[in-house]
Design a protein around this motif. Sequence first.
Motif, PDB file in Angstrom:
ATOM      1  N   TYR A 149      12.227  75.072  33.063  1.00 41.70           N
ATOM      2  CA  TYR A 149      12.628  74.434  34.318  1.00 41.70           C
ATOM      3  C   TYR A 149      14.051  73.871  34.258  1.00 41.70           C
ATOM      4  O   TYR A 149      14.709  73.768  35.287  1.00 41.70           O
ATOM      5  CB  TYR A 149      11.613  73.370  34.721  1.00 41.70           C
ATOM      6  N   GLY A 150      14.528  73.551  33.058  1.00 37.83           N
ATOM      7  CA  GLY A 150      15.912  73.125  32.921  1.00 37.83           C
ATOM      8  C   GLY A 150      16.881  74.246  33.255  1.00 37.83           C
ATOM      9  O   GLY A 150      17.925  74.020  33.870  1.00 37.83           O
ATOM     10  N   ALA A 151      16.526  75.474  32.879  1.00 36.97           N
ATOM     11  CA  ALA A 151      17.381  76.625  33.196  1.00 36.97           C
ATOM     12  C   ALA A 151      17.454  76.848  34.708  1.00 36.97           C
ATOM     13  O   ALA A 151      18.528  77.130  35.251  1.00 36.97           O
ATOM     14  CB  ALA A 151      16.857  77.884  32.503  1.00 36.97           C
ATOM     15  N   ALA A 185      16.942  74.485  37.015  1.00 43.93           N
ATOM     16  CA  ALA A 185      17.691  73.354  37.567  1.00 43.93           C
ATOM     17  C   ALA A 185      19.182  73.534  37.354  1.00 43.93           C
ATOM     18  O   ALA A 185      19.984  73.259  38.250  1.00 43.93           O
ATOM     19  CB  ALA A 185      17.203  72.045  36.941  1.00 43.93           C
ATOM     20  N   GLN A 186      19.567  74.017  36.188  1.00 43.77           N
ATOM     21  CA  GLN A 186      20.979  74.249  35.901  1.00 43.77           C
ATOM     22  C   GLN A 186      21.559  75.288  36.866  1.00 43.77           C
ATOM     23  O   GLN A 186      22.675  75.138  37.353  1.00 43.77           O
ATOM     24  CB  GLN A 186      21.168  74.719  34.461  1.00 43.77           C
ATOM     25  N   GLU A 228      21.641  73.527  40.460  1.00 38.68           N
ATOM     26  CA  GLU A 228      22.110  72.139  40.558  1.00 38.68           C
ATOM     27  C   GLU A 228      23.360  72.033  41.423  1.00 38.68           C
ATOM     28  O   GLU A 228      24.290  72.828  41.324  1.00 38.68           O
ATOM     29  CB  GLU A 228      22.401  71.573  39.171  1.00 38.68           C
ATOM     30  N   TYR A 288      14.833  77.496  45.399  1.00 44.54           N
ATOM     31  CA  TYR A 288      13.688  77.269  44.522  1.00 44.54           C
ATOM     32  C   TYR A 288      12.415  77.832  45.144  1.00 44.54           C
ATOM     33  O   TYR A 288      11.616  78.479  44.472  1.00 44.54           O
ATOM     34  CB  TYR A 288      13.529  75.773  44.260  1.00 44.54           C
ATOM     35  N   ALA A 296      10.021  69.498  38.405  1.00 47.31           N
ATOM     36  CA  ALA A 296      11.236  70.290  38.599  1.00 47.31           C
ATOM     37  C   ALA A 296      11.631  70.374  40.070  1.00 47.31           C
ATOM     38  O   ALA A 296      12.816  70.297  40.404  1.00 47.31           O
ATOM     39  CB  ALA A 296      11.036  71.692  38.021  1.00 47.31           C
ATOM     40  N   ASP A 323      17.884  67.788  39.407  1.00 52.61           N
ATOM     41  CA  ASP A 323      19.032  67.852  38.498  1.00 52.61           C
ATOM     42  C   ASP A 323      18.577  68.138  37.070  1.00 52.61           C
ATOM     43  O   ASP A 323      17.550  67.671  36.601  1.00 52.61           O
ATOM     44  CB  ASP A 323      19.898  66.588  38.579  1.00 52.61           C
ATOM     45  N   GLU A 324      19.385  68.929  36.387  1.00 50.78           N
ATOM     46  CA  GLU A 324      19.016  69.462  35.077  1.00 50.78           C
ATOM     47  C   GLU A 324      18.692  68.381  34.051  1.00 50.78           C
ATOM     48  O   GLU A 324      17.672  68.463  33.357  1.00 50.78           O
ATOM     49  CB  GLU A 324      20.131  70.362  34.549  1.00 50.78           C
ATOM     50  N   ARG A 344      15.054  68.053  32.261  1.00 47.06           N
ATOM     51  CA  ARG A 344      14.923  68.257  30.804  1.00 47.06           C
ATOM     52  C   ARG A 344      14.392  67.014  30.095  1.00 47.06           C
ATOM     53  O   ARG A 344      13.747  67.127  29.053  1.00 47.06           O
ATOM     54  CB  ARG A 344      16.251  68.691  30.210  1.00 47.06           C
TER      55      ARG A 344
END
Length: 187
Positions: free
Chosen positions: A96-98, A100-101, A104, A113, A161, A166-167, A171
């Motif tokens: 989910y960080g990928a 968000a990045q 973002e 999304y 997420a 935001d990433e 994370r």
Amino acid sequence: MSQAASDKVAERRRRILDAARLLMLRDGLRGTTMEAIAREARIAKPTLYAQFADKEAVFAGILDELTEALVSGFDAGMAGKGNVAQRIGAAMAGKYGAIAQAIEGSPFAEELYATHSRVSTHFRALDARMNEEIVAALKAAGVAEPSELNRLIQAASYGVARKMIDEATVRAAIPVLVERLIGPELA
């Protein structure tokens, strides 16, 4: 096809996807047209249509590239150090960080999304693989109902997420969430 011709096609595809990514983040999926993509990529519309049938195919191409980052983040988390909760938390944060990045800062993050899972078969295949790996890890750790716990982890991580976007926050929050869901099962 010669190597030079193949390189030219690949370079053109890269320009198209870069242009489309920029426009979709700035103007949203609905606000981006094939004409705008061709203009931003500095190519003729027939050249664009030779590569991609429509705007959704272009978006799917962008998402297919994003799967590399998702796979890398997830696999690194699952292979990392720590107990099963820490590894799964890191894997879900990587996934989910990928995402968000990638979105973002876009005023259209919610639209992008919401649309990604509808158009990318790679995301569906990745989700199935991740589910299998998490269930196997939970089962190996002795969790009584690993499939049910995985479904809860997936839904809760997705919710974090979607709401936090935001990433950095995504994370940081997902590993805490996963630890709190799995921890009591390991006691």
